[in-house]
Design an enzyme around this catalytic site. Sequence first.
Site, PDB file in Angstrom:
ATOM      1  N   HIS A 237       0.920  -1.586  -0.097  1.00 32.60           N
ATOM      2  CA  HIS A 237      -0.228   0.089   0.079  1.00 32.60           C
ATOM      3  C   HIS A 237       0.754   1.219  -0.118  1.00 32.60           C
ATOM      4  O   HIS A 237       1.206   2.380  -0.596  1.00 32.60           O
ATOM      5  CB  HIS A 237      -0.421   0.101   1.253  1.00 32.60           C
ATOM      6  CG  HIS A 237      -1.300   1.206   1.036  1.00 32.60           C
ATOM      7  ND1 HIS A 237      -3.235   0.997   1.020  1.00 32.60           N
ATOM      8  CD2 HIS A 237      -1.367   2.569   1.871  1.00 32.60           C
ATOM      9  CE1 HIS A 237      -3.213   2.813   0.967  1.00 32.60           C
ATOM     10  NE2 HIS A 237      -2.494   3.203   1.864  1.00 32.60           N
ATOM     11  N   GLU A 238       1.911   0.855   1.030  1.00 32.46           N
ATOM     12  CA  GLU A 238       2.878   2.710   0.807  1.00 32.46           C
ATOM     13  C   GLU A 238       3.319   2.568  -0.388  1.00 32.46           C
ATOM     14  O   GLU A 238       3.502   3.539  -0.576  1.00 32.46           O
ATOM     15  CB  GLU A 238       3.283   2.478   2.285  1.00 32.46           C
ATOM     16  CG  GLU A 238       2.756   2.561   3.291  1.00 32.46           C
ATOM     17  CD  GLU A 238       2.281   3.859   3.702  1.00 32.46           C
ATOM     18  OE1 GLU A 238       1.776   4.620   3.076  1.00 32.46           O
ATOM     19  OE2 GLU A 238       1.050   3.638   4.239  1.00 32.46           O
ATOM     20  N   HIS A 244       3.593   6.811  -6.384  1.00 25.50           N
ATOM     21  CA  HIS A 244       3.363   8.463  -6.803  1.00 25.50           C
ATOM     22  C   HIS A 244       3.881   8.827  -6.817  1.00 25.50           C
ATOM     23  O   HIS A 244       3.830  10.081  -7.553  1.00 25.50           O
ATOM     24  CB  HIS A 244       1.797   8.403  -6.121  1.00 25.50           C
ATOM     25  CG  HIS A 244       0.584   9.542  -6.331  1.00 25.50           C
ATOM     26  ND1 HIS A 244      -0.807  10.355  -5.326  1.00 25.50           N
ATOM     27  CD2 HIS A 244       0.653  10.589  -7.037  1.00 25.50           C
ATOM     28  CE1 HIS A 244      -0.513  10.471  -6.015  1.00 25.50           C
ATOM     29  NE2 HIS A 244      -0.318  10.982  -7.190  1.00 25.50           N
TER      30      HIS A 244
END
Length: 270
Positions: A237-238, A244
């Site tokens: 997830h991180e 990004h």
Amino acid sequence: RAWSKRGELDPERQNLSIAKEILRLRAAQARYHGCKNFAEFQCQDRMAKTPEKVMELLENVWGRAKQSADREREALEQFVAESGQVLEGGIQPWDWRYYATKVRAERYDFDEAVLKPYLSLDRVTEAFFAVSNKLFGLRYIKRADIELYHPDVDTYEVRETLEDGTDRLVAIFVHDNFARPFKASGAWMSEYRSQTKNLADGADGIETVPIVSNNNNFAKGSGPTLLSFDDASTLFHEGGHGHHGMLSDVTYSRLASTAVLTDFVEPPSQ
């Protein structure tokens, strides 16, 4: 139970008046912008666009989630009854996780600890890098020669091969995985330098390269660090937030990476 009631135990912590003032100010802000209410004002530049769309989604999820929760509650109550226990008032929110763990062990013979040997931190990190390479063509080259703020933190050059065969430095990736004194709890992505193309004349081109950090709080022991399934999911997830930041391609750093509206910041991590 004490945690769920922590705001009710001390009159000095009573913040209801502050909450009312926040609501009053939000309503005034909405009126100043020509909106009927704060929800309408807040949704104007969000993906949902209108409060009605938000409620449509919530109602749809609520109905399905409640059906699932009702089935689980029935299973918990059945377990409590069959084990001869008596809970005054039935299953309460603070009982849920404890009895859910008991039911999983009895009904499915599932022990999360059995998975951990297959989810060592090193192997999960390798899997994360492999997925990153498959999806985005990124390669991670460990740089043990770069000295950082703690010896447990790993640093990588993130590179890609362009269509013309040129090798390009995409980002510097800092992987800070272990808990230690004075480190914040939880897991998060942060940046020491955001991507930008807005450089002063004569500036070194390396300054366009983002320095992105993924932070976790795994327990470090004497042997391999074994993760739970939730821990492994958190690492990925991180890592989504990290991508990004690493793959940002904008002119101005104030628009780079996760500097987006809050309802959009999570999709890259899903």
